[in-house]
Design a protein around this motif. Sequence first.
Motif, short mmCIF file in Angstrom:
data_model
loop_
_atom_site.label_atom_id
_atom_site.label_comp_id
_atom_site.label_asym_id
_atom_site.label_seq_id
_atom_site.Cartn_x
_atom_site.Cartn_y
_atom_site.Cartn_z
N ASP A 104 0.84 -1.21 0.00
CA ASP A 104 0.00 0.00 0.00
C ASP A 104 0.87 1.25 0.00
N ASP A 105 1.96 1.20 -0.72
CA ASP A 105 2.91 2.31 -0.82
C ASP A 105 2.64 3.06 -2.11
N PRO A 106 2.15 4.32 -2.04
CA PRO A 106 1.85 5.05 -3.27
C PRO A 106 3.08 5.40 -4.09
N GLY A 107 4.26 5.34 -3.47
CA GLY A 107 5.48 5.66 -4.19
C GLY A 107 6.17 4.45 -4.78
N ALA A 108 5.63 3.26 -4.59
CA ALA A 108 6.25 2.05 -5.12
C ALA A 108 6.10 2.00 -6.63
N SER A 109 7.14 1.50 -7.29
CA SER A 109 7.08 1.40 -8.75
C SER A 109 8.01 0.29 -9.22
N ILE A 110 7.70 -0.25 -10.40
CA ILE A 110 8.52 -1.26 -11.06
C ILE A 110 9.09 -0.62 -12.32
N SER A 111 10.26 -1.07 -12.75
CA SER A 111 10.99 -0.41 -13.82
C SER A 111 10.16 -0.22 -15.08
N ALA A 112 9.39 -1.22 -15.46
CA ALA A 112 8.62 -1.10 -16.70
C ALA A 112 7.48 -2.11 -16.67
N TRP A 113 6.45 -1.79 -17.46
CA TRP A 113 5.38 -2.76 -17.62
C TRP A 113 5.87 -3.93 -18.47
N PRO A 114 5.24 -5.09 -18.34
CA PRO A 114 5.58 -6.20 -19.25
C PRO A 114 5.44 -5.75 -20.70
N ARG A 401 11.24 9.94 0.40
CA ARG A 401 12.40 9.61 -0.42
C ARG A 401 12.42 8.10 -0.65
N LYS A 402 12.91 7.71 -1.82
CA LYS A 402 12.81 6.32 -2.25
C LYS A 402 14.11 5.55 -2.02
N HIS A 403 13.94 4.24 -1.90
CA HIS A 403 15.06 3.28 -1.94
C HIS A 403 14.87 2.43 -3.19
N GLU A 404 15.89 2.34 -4.00
CA GLU A 404 15.80 1.61 -5.27
C GLU A 404 16.77 0.43 -5.26
N PHE A 405 16.31 -0.69 -5.79
CA PHE A 405 17.17 -1.87 -5.88
C PHE A 405 16.85 -2.64 -7.15
N ARG A 406 17.75 -3.56 -7.48
CA ARG A 406 17.62 -4.32 -8.72
C ARG A 406 17.55 -5.81 -8.42
N LEU A 407 16.65 -6.51 -9.06
CA LEU A 407 16.55 -7.96 -8.92
C LEU A 407 17.57 -8.60 -9.86
N PRO A 408 18.45 -9.47 -9.34
CA PRO A 408 19.62 -9.92 -10.11
C PRO A 408 19.31 -10.73 -11.36
N ALA A 409 18.34 -11.62 -11.31
CA ALA A 409 18.09 -12.49 -12.45
C ALA A 409 17.25 -11.81 -13.53
N SER A 410 16.16 -11.20 -13.14
CA SER A 410 15.27 -10.54 -14.11
C SER A 410 15.75 -9.15 -14.49
N GLU A 411 16.65 -8.57 -13.69
CA GLU A 411 17.19 -7.23 -13.91
C GLU A 411 16.09 -6.16 -13.85
#
Length: 466
Positions: A104-114, A401-411
Amino acid sequence: MAMRSGFREIVYLFLLVLLISSLQLLRFVLQKPLPQGVLTHAQMVLDLQVLQQQLNDYSAFVVLEPDRLKLLSQRIKQVSARYPQSIPLNRFNTEVRKLVCLLDDPGASISAWPMATALLPLSLQQMQQQWLALDNDGKPLDLSRPFLSHIDGLPIRLWLQAASSMAVPRQPLAPLLQQLQVLRQELGLRDKTTVTLTLTGDNIDAVNVELPVRNNLTGKRPPAISQWQWLDTATELFRFGDLNRLESDRQLQRDFQKALQAKTLILDMRQSSGFSPMLLQLLAKGRQYPATQPMGYARYRRSSQLRSDFLSPLGFVPLNHFQLFPPISAILNSQQQPELSQWYARPPIIAPKDVAPATTQQLVLLVGAGCRNECEWLAYYAKGWRKTLLIGEHTSGDMGRKHEFRLPASEMTVSISASLMYDQYGNLLSGQGTAPDLQLALPQTLPWPKLLQALRQHFTTTAKVE
């Protein structure tokens, strides 16, 4: 000399191990490789473990509802069990999106849509409990049957439920409903090159229309930077995108100073983000009373990776810079949450030395879910100003303020809110948002003549009351 039995057994054992290893290597060589865009089960599990750990360590919204971690863990196990061999990368993107939305985080986001190959070939606009089906020009596909009731034979209600599972708080569902291929997978429907739309109207039979799906979105994107426009001799419009530009763009500063002289100033903030405080400070002069107390407070998620100056880019300073009123200090001290940092304060918008005469300008803010970061602060405080009107839709409360990270396999890149914002009284603002004075779904192209007429009537009425 005959070979000793013990030595012979060792040789045979070595040959057996060598044979087994060769067979295993041959199996890997002959095994059909996974197609591009597919994750193995092990890769998926690795990414899910990283996702869970990052959300557990850095999400500020998890602190508000610790039970979300239990639900997240359950859903991750379900996803892992649902795909025992492999998972298409597009599908994994959707699953990650649904998991992150559990915060329920309004600032959450994923790099791109499928990478969707099928998009809905029309635009949708909500009207109370129904959805208008519009063409590229914003006109109904069928004037006598303007509403969409079914897609591919399923009620619009089911499509909304599927879209809601991938939506952060107060995110508009219309753009999500465009993701036809993604939602078809969610609902267990097969992909095809056409889509069947059921259109309805008042006291008239429904009709089915079959249209080819759209491969790419062709709608106009909102402006990325400010745009200045005269609406009439007394009214000026500014469209703001990146608020940080106001800090460095001298021409933009000069243009906006001129706009501050207009009798009526309309600011389109529906797609505004950035953390520059300059716009709020300029507008507050003559509208906001000077103060010695902070305008707001904040805390961030405790972590060895986040330094004590994590909130300084947002303008926050340690609380000891201020002598707080005792009631406010008591409210802050009562919120004991060890997962969060100490309190930080944001200096007042207007200090006593910067007092300015009351402005006579009429201010209109167009807001919505795209009003984020500093725009959220502006919407919250502007609602209490005289001669000011907020029009549009409820903002989302994306302020931290955001924290950003990368998933290693799917990038895939994931961004989450690592801090929480509070108002001058210590009440939580993050995730709450601001409701406009006039709740209204605003199309991208606004009917300015009608809107200006309504604004003149509003300000004339309020002037008489005052």
